[in-house]
Design an enzyme around this catalytic site. Structure first.
Site, mmCIF file in Angstrom:
data_model
loop_
_atom_site.group_PDB
_atom_site.id
_atom_site.type_symbol
_atom_site.label_atom_id
_atom_site.label_comp_id
_atom_site.label_asym_id
_atom_site.label_seq_id
_atom_site.Cartn_x
_atom_site.Cartn_y
_atom_site.Cartn_z
ATOM 1 N N HIS A 1 -9.033 -53.096 32.803
ATOM 2 C CA HIS A 1 -9.713 -51.989 32.138
ATOM 3 C C HIS A 1 -11.015 -51.785 32.909
ATOM 4 O O HIS A 1 -11.931 -52.606 32.820
ATOM 5 C CB HIS A 1 -10.035 -52.340 30.692
ATOM 6 N N HIS B 1 0.656 -48.880 30.005
ATOM 7 C CA HIS B 1 -0.561 -49.414 29.380
ATOM 8 C C HIS B 1 -0.444 -49.229 27.872
ATOM 9 O O HIS B 1 -0.637 -48.131 27.349
ATOM 10 C CB HIS B 1 -1.784 -48.662 29.912
ATOM 11 N N GLU C 1 -14.250 -47.748 31.826
ATOM 12 C CA GLU C 1 -13.847 -46.846 30.745
ATOM 13 C C GLU C 1 -15.115 -46.398 30.020
ATOM 14 O O GLU C 1 -15.397 -46.759 28.879
ATOM 15 C CB GLU C 1 -12.884 -47.533 29.783
ATOM 16 N N ASP D 1 -1.476 -46.270 25.572
ATOM 17 C CA ASP D 1 -2.654 -47.073 25.246
ATOM 18 C C ASP D 1 -2.605 -47.601 23.822
ATOM 19 O O ASP D 1 -2.473 -48.798 23.614
ATOM 20 C CB ASP D 1 -3.939 -46.293 25.494
ATOM 21 N N GLN E 1 -10.528 -58.896 25.866
ATOM 22 C CA GLN E 1 -11.124 -57.706 25.257
ATOM 23 C C GLN E 1 -12.631 -57.825 25.085
ATOM 24 O O GLN E 1 -13.363 -56.858 25.267
ATOM 25 C CB GLN E 1 -10.469 -57.447 23.895
ATOM 26 N N HIS F 1 -1.212 -51.399 23.979
ATOM 27 C CA HIS F 1 -1.714 -52.546 23.225
ATOM 28 C C HIS F 1 -0.798 -52.798 22.032
ATOM 29 O O HIS F 1 -1.024 -52.251 20.940
ATOM 30 C CB HIS F 1 -3.145 -52.300 22.769
#
Length: 423
Positions: A213, A55, A216, A312, A151, A57
């Site tokens: 996701h 995971h 979270e 992440d 997102q 970005h």
């Protein structure tokens, strides 16, 4: 050409000390494997399959260094709002420069496999196009899976007449590998639930993996993980589904968690925890006791539910630090989840190797097994316990039998005499 790596400690191969590589594949793993064109003495060091960052970005890399944009609250939701403005006007080439540097940083620590969460809530799909090109350009050295990640939400985002849901589908049509989602960032629970169902429908339609996701948040009432697991269970899609973060499951009551653990085993769903990031982001509204913000990793391990760790973020609006060194992620994760029992140390590296490969469905191309590509790393330690205790460096990364890099071990020159008595 045959290469032989000798005098090695080989992860999950207690009865072997040599690796024979031919034509970029593992020819044999064992003892006394005969002659080779080249022999490399590993001097008792630990051999692992390459690190897997489950995971990451890539498109956000180092955006946190811009002095004109700061996440003052340190929260997930402020970062999302800031990023929505920041990304506008960014070119594909600018994205690619960031992504390539991020991959270079991560690879320098021994990672060869990345699941790249890539924002697609952009009418031009700039990040997706950049990530797909980087994926294909670097495929000989690094394996990247691109997640079409909305997102700003599938239904809470719309721009130029296109919803987040529409853009997810377009990203899949362009060649993204996984369907992403963020149901806790939709405007209502109903929209969040609908987004989860649409994620599963799109994955089946385009024959893609799922990585959401999910929950979270510290809100113990968040239940999108339950919906995702139910949809995956009904469709027989659990092994192709990953729930990332699931922070709220760490705040759920034990009776609820007990029931869900049985359903997770039934579906075969995978999990990813991001120890450093969620330790930093979560618990912002808590005074004390302050929650750790992590899902129930230890319980997943004990119940045979597949769970992996991910970095992440690297210096972005969500997380101001990070290097891509999976040994650091493992170290933080083991402390935060208390995975330091006698039975844990021999298997903990699964969290950043085999478990990530399983959720990425790389089994045919990953692992220390005869006939598979000769991809592995060498750590500066004689065994798994010493490697974790001392958080050792990766000294070499080998891809298809060839070095991506190799380093000399650190040597310290000191005059310290530990036997000398003080007067």
């Amino acid at each position: 050409m045959k290469k032989k790596f000798t005098n090695a400690t080989i992860y999950k191969h207690d009865d072997a000390s040599e690796i024979l590589v031919e034509n970029g594949k593992f020819k044999a793993i064992g003892h006394d494997l005969g002659e080779a064109d080249e022999t490399i003495d590993l001097q008792g060091r630990l051999v692992l399959p390459p690190y897997v960052d489950s995971h990451l970005h890539l498109d956000y890399y180092f955006t946190g260094q811009d002095d004109d944009i700061k996440n003052e609250s340190g929260t997930l939701f402020e970062a999302i709002d800031l990023w929505n403005d920041y990304k506008k006007g960014t070119t594909k080439e600018e994205m690619k420069v960031r992504m390539r540097q991020a991959v270079k940083d991560v690879a320098s620590y021994g990672t060869q496999f990345i699941r790249a969460q890539t924002d697609c809530t952009d009418p031009h799909l700039t990040g997706i196009k950049a990530a797909l090109e980087v994926r294909d350009e670097l495929k000989n050295n690094i394996t990247i899976q691109v997640v079409a990640f909305p997102q700003n939400g599938m239904y809470s985002f719309e721009e130029e007449g296109q919803s987040g849901r529409d853009l997810v589908e377009k990203a899949l049509q362009l060649g993204a590998d996984c369907v992403g989602g963020i149901p806790h960032n939709e405007w209502s629970a109903e929209d969040g639930n609908e987004s989860v169902k649409e994620i599963v429908r799109l994955a089946i339609k385009y024959d893609k993996l799922i990585d959401v996701h999910c929950d979270e948040t510290d809100d113990h009432q968040a239940r999108f993980l339950e919906v995702l697991n139910a949809e995956a269970l009904k469709q027989g899609y659990g092994k192709s589904t990953t729930a990332s973060h699931t922070s709220s499951f760490g705040s759920a009551n034990d009776a609820y968690a007990f029931r869900m653990m049985g359903l997770f085993r039934q579906s075969g769903i995978n999990f990813v925890a991001c120890p450093t990031e969620n330790l930093f982001l979560q618990g912002r509204q808590d005074t004390y006791p302050k929650r750790r913000g992590l899902t129930r990793v230890k319980e997943f391990v004990d119940h045979g539910i597949n769970v992996a760790f991910g970095q992440d973020s690297i210096v972005d609006l969500w997380y101001p630090a990070g290097s891509g060194n999976m040994m650091n992620i493992l170290d933080n994760g083991l402390h935060a989840t208390q995975l330091m029992r006698d039975e844990d140390f021999p298997r903990n590296f699964d969290l950043i190797t085999y478990n990530g490969a399983q959720l990425m469905q790389l089994e045919d191309h990953y692992g220390l097994d005869e006939g598979k590509p000769a991809n592995f790393i060498v750590l500066d330690a004689p065994n798994t316990f010493e490697a974790q205790r001392r958080r050792v460096e990766c000294l070499a990364s080998i891809r298809h039998g060839e070095y991506l890099f190799k380093k000399e071990p650190r040597v310290f020159d000191t005059e310290l005499d530990i036997d000398r008595k003080t007067k």
